[in-house]
Each structure stands twice: as C-alpha cells, then as structure tokens.
Motif scaffolding. Structure first.
Motif, short mmCIF file in Angstrom:
data_model
loop_
_atom_site.label_atom_id
_atom_site.label_comp_id
_atom_site.label_asym_id
_atom_site.label_seq_id
_atom_site.Cartn_x
_atom_site.Cartn_y
_atom_site.Cartn_z
N SER A 109 -28.20 11.09 -19.14
CA SER A 109 -27.76 11.01 -17.75
C SER A 109 -28.31 9.77 -17.09
CB SER A 109 -28.21 12.25 -16.97
OG SER A 109 -27.61 13.40 -17.48
N GLN A 110 -29.56 9.46 -17.36
CA GLN A 110 -30.17 8.25 -16.80
C GLN A 110 -29.48 7.01 -17.33
OE1 GLN A 110 -32.22 7.95 -14.36
NE2 GLN A 110 -32.57 5.77 -14.49
N ALA A 111 -29.21 6.98 -18.63
CA ALA A 111 -28.53 5.83 -19.22
C ALA A 111 -27.14 5.66 -18.62
CB ALA A 111 -28.45 5.99 -20.74
N ALA A 112 -26.43 6.75 -18.40
CA ALA A 112 -25.09 6.68 -17.82
C ALA A 112 -25.15 6.15 -16.39
CB ALA A 112 -24.43 8.05 -17.85
N SER A 113 -26.12 6.61 -15.61
CA SER A 113 -26.22 6.13 -14.23
C SER A 113 -26.62 4.66 -14.19
CB SER A 113 -27.17 7.00 -13.40
OG SER A 113 -28.47 6.93 -13.90
N GLN A 114 -27.47 4.24 -15.11
CA GLN A 114 -27.84 2.82 -15.19
C GLN A 114 -26.63 1.97 -15.59
OE1 GLN A 114 -31.07 2.87 -17.98
NE2 GLN A 114 -32.62 3.07 -16.37
N GLU B 212 -15.93 0.72 -4.17
CA GLU B 212 -15.83 2.02 -3.52
C GLU B 212 -16.68 3.03 -4.27
OE1 GLU B 212 -13.59 3.61 -0.82
OE2 GLU B 212 -14.28 1.61 -0.26
N GLY B 213 -16.71 2.92 -5.59
CA GLY B 213 -17.50 3.84 -6.38
C GLY B 213 -17.10 3.82 -7.84
N VAL B 214 -17.86 4.56 -8.62
CA VAL B 214 -17.59 4.72 -10.04
C VAL B 214 -16.74 5.97 -10.20
CG1 VAL B 214 -18.66 5.21 -12.28
CG2 VAL B 214 -19.70 3.55 -10.72
N VAL B 215 -15.63 5.84 -10.92
CA VAL B 215 -14.74 6.98 -11.10
C VAL B 215 -14.69 7.47 -12.54
CG1 VAL B 215 -13.34 6.47 -9.06
CG2 VAL B 215 -12.70 5.48 -11.26
N GLY B 216 -15.47 6.83 -13.43
CA GLY B 216 -15.53 7.30 -14.81
C GLY B 216 -16.61 6.59 -15.59
N VAL B 217 -17.28 7.33 -16.46
CA VAL B 217 -18.28 6.79 -17.37
C VAL B 217 -18.10 7.49 -18.72
CG1 VAL B 217 -20.75 6.51 -17.86
CG2 VAL B 217 -19.94 6.43 -15.50
N GLN B 218 -18.05 6.69 -19.78
CA GLN B 218 -17.86 7.25 -21.11
C GLN B 218 -18.69 6.46 -22.11
OE1 GLN B 218 -13.83 6.95 -22.46
NE2 GLN B 218 -14.17 8.27 -24.21
N ARG B 219 -19.43 7.15 -22.96
CA ARG B 219 -20.22 6.51 -24.02
C ARG B 219 -19.27 6.06 -25.11
NH1 ARG B 219 -25.47 4.65 -24.97
NH2 ARG B 219 -26.54 6.60 -24.65
N GLY C 145 -22.54 2.61 -28.94
CA GLY C 145 -23.74 2.76 -28.12
C GLY C 145 -23.59 2.14 -26.74
N GLY C 146 -22.50 1.45 -26.51
CA GLY C 146 -22.23 0.87 -25.20
C GLY C 146 -21.55 1.88 -24.29
N TRP C 147 -21.03 1.38 -23.18
CA TRP C 147 -20.41 2.25 -22.19
C TRP C 147 -19.08 1.68 -21.72
CZ3 TRP C 147 -22.61 6.85 -21.02
CH2 TRP C 147 -23.93 7.02 -21.39
N ARG C 148 -18.14 2.56 -21.42
CA ARG C 148 -16.92 2.21 -20.70
C ARG C 148 -17.07 2.83 -19.32
NH1 ARG C 148 -11.95 2.45 -23.87
NH2 ARG C 148 -12.65 0.33 -24.23
#
Length: 98
Positions: A13-18, A36-43, A47-50
């Motif tokens: 969760s911390q990694a996703a918020s970072q 405006e904001g983040v509308v999606g986070v996916q690992r 090991g990276g993030w979209r």
C-alpha cells in the motif's frame, strides 16, 4: 465459494501511494497542468507501476465547463517515468456509458 483476493500488505500500500505521488509529479511536470487526482494504480509484472492520473486540461468559467484528461503513466521499480500518454479528454461531469 469464490476465492477472495489477498489483503494488500502495508508495504504494498505504501509503495502504491508513493508511485501515485511520483506519477502525479511526473505528469504535472511534463504537461504543466493541474492534477485532479489518481484514478488508478496497478503493479506491473516487472515491479514497476501503471498509474492513471486525471488532470485539468483547460480551465473554464464556470469550473463545471473545464476540460479534463486522463494520462496513463508507466513507472519503473524506482519510480522513474518510463512512458506516459493521454488516453482521453472530456468535459467535467461527463459520465461514461457502458
């Protein structure tokens, strides 16, 4: 009985918020637009993030007439920007239809 997805660990969760914060910084820095904001986070598998970020493309008066855009970003495992692109633009308040 359907299998429930595992709970996200505090570290995940911390990694996703970072990653989300880094993506917002990258998009606002590259576009010069307000997020405006983040509308999606996916690992990602590597090991990276979209991370999908919504921004105000054009401020209008009244604010309900603003034009918003969605940018999809790919970050590597260190949070560095690998790629980003705008996936859509739309007027504020427009609802997607199925």
């Amino acid at each position: 009985m359907p299998r429930q997805p595992p709970e996200a660990s505090p570290a995940a969760s911390q990694a996703a918020s970072q990653a989300a914060r880094r993506a917002v910084g990258h998009v606002t820095g590259m576009t010069g637009r307000d997020a405006e904001g983040v509308v999606g986070v996916q690992r990602r598998d590597d090991g990276g993030w979209r991370v999908t970020v919504e921004v105000v493309e054009t401020h209008r008066i009244p604010g309900s007439a603003d034009i918003l855009a969605v940018y999809e970003t790919d970050l590597d495992a260190d949070g560095e920007l690998v790629a980003f692109h705008r996936t859509r633009r739309y007027p504020r308040g427009r609802v997607d239809r199925p």
